[in-house]
Design an enzyme around this catalytic site. Structure first.
Site, short mmCIF file in Angstrom:
data_model
loop_
_atom_site.label_atom_id
_atom_site.label_comp_id
_atom_site.label_asym_id
_atom_site.label_seq_id
_atom_site.Cartn_x
_atom_site.Cartn_y
_atom_site.Cartn_z
N HIS A 64 -82.89 85.35 76.37
CA HIS A 64 -82.42 86.70 76.65
C HIS A 64 -80.97 86.67 77.15
CE1 HIS A 64 -83.49 90.93 77.44
NE2 HIS A 64 -82.69 90.85 78.49
N SER A 92 -80.14 94.47 76.44
CA SER A 92 -81.18 94.44 77.46
C SER A 92 -81.49 95.86 77.96
CB SER A 92 -80.77 93.50 78.60
OG SER A 92 -81.85 93.24 79.46
N ASP A 104 -86.70 84.45 73.77
CA ASP A 104 -86.78 85.60 74.68
C ASP A 104 -88.23 86.05 74.75
OD1 ASP A 104 -86.56 87.96 76.09
OD2 ASP A 104 -85.02 88.84 74.81
#
Length: 329
Positions: free
Chosen positions: A303, A170, A271
């Site tokens: 995600h 991320s 995601d």
């Protein structure tokens, strides 16, 4: 907890992401996403040992380092090093959180690598782009052991400095990208080069929406929060096409200078930012960069799913893909 507007302008709320973070005009920050601290240990499931180390004395930059268990015959060769950055939108998370710790244990064991999981300083107290300097300092700290004279014996005794990799998840994947870009423009020192880059569900945005993908309600809600959060953690930003958050933007530094020879991008099928990961791969292939790029997608996953469900089939598959990629680096 102070209410918005209470006690004068200093307590005015300038950003409120319920259940995550609240930022006040005074600079005060409240974080609601609790860190489930896990101490360093020898992990019973994997045999991986870990300990905490100081990277930049006095600056609050530290790391947790993970060493795979010693085979009965001893280490037959030196081990690759993966310098890794946790996620959290640049303002949340920790290398010492239990989920991040568990993932690092599994990664070290499966890939047979020394993992250096960096505890960088968070925004908005230390706004983007300043935290990228912490990442570079961590890479330099690892490289400083190449001559066998560094302070950390696990690195001096066991690390193969011809196989130094950089990765993250991320926001940490964003940080890893910029660290690899800097490695293409500057010398790390001691003859150390970055070999490979691993981006897990990279946090990249884009002002025109190009590269976003439809997702479920939870995925789209997370995307909206990350878009809202960006100017809070990066004051004065030009927006979602700022090269810090959109390395594919017009005017961003050319990806051709990426300072590694291999890259793996892992995305989640649900995601909302998976399209940004795909676009990153496309731009790498088109820009004149001479390395090799691979992409892998976890079907139907959102995600950061591997931190929420670390033993699910797709999390195991993602871990296997990363381990195989690193083993060939």
């Amino acid at each position: 907890m102070s209410d918005a507007g209470a006690g004068g302008d200093g307590d005015e709320v300038i950003h409120d992401a319920p259940n995550f973070i609240r930022v006040y005009k005074s600079g005060r920050v409240e974080r609601f996403l609790r860190i489930d601290f896990a101490p360093p240990s020898t992990d019973a499931a994997t045999g991986v040992s870990s300990k905490d180390v100081v990277v930049v004395p006095g600056d609050g930059v530290s790391a947790r380092i993970y060493l795979p268990s010693t085979p009965a015959s001893g280490y037959g060769r030196r081990l690759p090093v993966l310098v890794f950055f946790h996620g959290g939108g640049f303002c949340l998370g920790s290398a010492f959180d239990a989920a991040t710790h568990g993932h690092a244990n599994r990664l070290a064991a499966r890939a047979g690598v020394i993992v250096v999981s960096v505890e960088y300083r968070l925004a908005p107290e230390r706004p983007v782009p300043a935290l990228y300097d912490d990442a570079w300092a961590a890479l330099q700290w690892v490289a400083s052991h190449a001559a066998g004279e560094g302070q950390e014996p696990w690195l001096t005794a066991h690390a193969d400095f011809g196989r130094v990799h950089v990765g993250g998840e991320s926001a940490g994947a964003n940080i890893a990208h910029h660290a690899a870009m800097r490695a293409g423009a500057e010398e790390l020192g001691h003859g150390v080069k970055v070999n490979s880059l691993v981006l897990i569900h990279p946090y990249f945005l884009g002002g025109d929406g190009d590269g976003y993908s439809e997702s479920d309600e939870m995925g789209m809600a997370l995307l909206r929060e990350l878009i809202r959060l960006w100017p809070v953690v990066c004051p004065g930003t030009s927006g979602c096409d700022d090269p810090w958050i959109n390395p594919m933007a017009d005017g961003a530094p050319s990806l051709a200078v990426l300072g590694c020879r291999r890259a793996l991008i892992c995305i989640g099928g649900k995601d909302a930012m998976r399209g940004r990961g795909r676009l990153y791969c496309e731009k790498l292939r088109e820009c004149g960069w001479r390395g090799e790029v691979e992409i892998w997608e976890a079907d139907g996953q959102g995600h950061g799913f591997h931190l929420l469900w670390p033993t699910c089939t797709q999390a195991e598959a993602q871990l296997r893909v990363i381990a195989e990629f690193l083993s060939h680096g």
